[in-house]
Design an enzyme around this catalytic site. Structure first.
Site, PDB file in Angstrom:
ATOM      1  N   SER A 136       6.344   1.355  -0.056  1.00  0.00           N
ATOM      2  CA  SER A 136       6.416   2.766  -0.427  1.00  0.00           C
ATOM      3  C   SER A 136       7.030   3.515   0.737  1.00  0.00           C
ATOM      4  O   SER A 136       7.001   3.039   1.880  1.00  0.00           O
ATOM      5  CB  SER A 136       5.007   3.306  -0.701  1.00  0.00           C
ATOM      6  OG  SER A 136       4.991   4.721  -0.768  1.00  0.00           O
ATOM      7  N   TYR A 149      -3.911   5.237   2.069  1.00  0.00           N
ATOM      8  CA  TYR A 149      -2.766   4.660   1.364  1.00  0.00           C
ATOM      9  C   TYR A 149      -1.610   4.429   2.326  1.00  0.00           C
ATOM     10  O   TYR A 149      -0.952   3.373   2.294  1.00  0.00           O
ATOM     11  CB  TYR A 149      -2.344   5.597   0.233  1.00  0.00           C
ATOM     12  CG  TYR A 149      -1.193   5.095  -0.596  1.00  0.00           C
ATOM     13  CD1 TYR A 149      -1.305   3.929  -1.351  1.00  0.00           C
ATOM     14  CD2 TYR A 149       0.010   5.798  -0.649  1.00  0.00           C
ATOM     15  CE1 TYR A 149      -0.243   3.468  -2.130  1.00  0.00           C
ATOM     16  CE2 TYR A 149       1.067   5.348  -1.432  1.00  0.00           C
ATOM     17  CZ  TYR A 149       0.941   4.188  -2.160  1.00  0.00           C
ATOM     18  OH  TYR A 149       1.997   3.734  -2.921  1.00  0.00           O
TER      19      TYR A 149
END
Length: 251
Positions: A136, A149
């Site tokens: 990501s 995250y």
């Protein structure tokens, strides 16, 4: 020649399901793994009805014994797409839940490690293997209220980068795809524990966030380059997103 096999983790929805569809269309026999048996079996039926080769295999990537058993099925493997992962919560470091951090690390990092370790011999035996790590943009830049995250995706990025250094000279490529803002049916809703109002605000005013198909096309393109071409890292964002914290919204 036998049909090359591609394993996709987290294939029950979103980017994983879209990638399975596109790799199947590109000529791979796709193996669909996820915990939700009904979802991957429905996708298997869809792909088979369309004339593609697909097999559903229920699997929890954090269960190492189950992963090792799964790996015994494959003597040779062309592609592993490590897609299983996800986000939980959007709280400051000071007040976030350590259990959320632990679960995100287990799925995004340890799950990727488990599959990669277990299947690396089969990928090598193919003579032309590819490991894809779906990280990501969170793995390349921090932002507030996303520490758990961000930490997990930094871990996934480092795993890919280190593996590439360690196996250079073998017939296995390591590709990292790092998407930015992607609107799927579950990602933000899961992150906010089913709160659809909070999930909708993530994309508010953004005319065209990335779709699961956009990312799947990127993965498929990278995987289908000639064997000597390695796409080390590909960052893909919607035009409206300049960085993790700079997004153009028309509100």
């Amino acid at each position: 020649m036998p049909t090359p096999i591609a394993i996709i983790t987290g294939a029950s929805s979103g980017i994983g399901a879209a990638t399975a569809r596109q790799l199947a269309a590109a000529g791979y026999r796709v193996v669909l793994t996820a915990r939700r048996k009904d979802r991957i079996e429905a996708l298997e039926a869809e792909l088979t009805a369309a004339g593609h080769q697909a097999t559903a295999y229920p699997l929890d990537v954090t269960d190492r014994a189950a992963v090792d058993q799964f790996a015994t099925v494959f003597r040779s493997l062309a592609v592993l797409v490590n897609n299983a992962g996800g986000a939980l919560g959007a709280d400051p470091v000071a007040t976030s839940d350590p259990d959320d951090w632990r679960q995100m690390y287990e799925t995004n990092v340890i799950g990727t490690l488990n599959l990669t370790q277990a299947l690396l011999p089969a990928l090598t035996a193919s003579g032309d293997g590819t490991v894809v790590v779906l990280s990501s943009t969170a793995g390349h830049g921090t932002y507030e209220n996303g520490g758990g995250y961000v930490a997990a995706k930094h871990g996934a990025h480092v795993l890919a980068e280190t593996l590439r250094l360690e196996i250079v000279g073998t017939p296995v490529r390591v590709i990292e795809i790092a998407p930015g803002m992607v609107k799927t049916e579950e990602f933000a809703t899961t992150r906010f524990r089913g709160d659809t109002d909070k999930a909708a605000k993530v994309y508010a005013g953004v005319a065209e966030p990335l779709s699961a198909d956009d990312v799947a096309e990127t993965i498929t393109w990278a995987v289908t380059r000639p064997p000597h071409v390695n796409i080390d890292l590909l960052v893909v964002r919607p035009r409206a997103q300049a960085s993790n914290t700079k997004v153009h919204r028309e509100l």
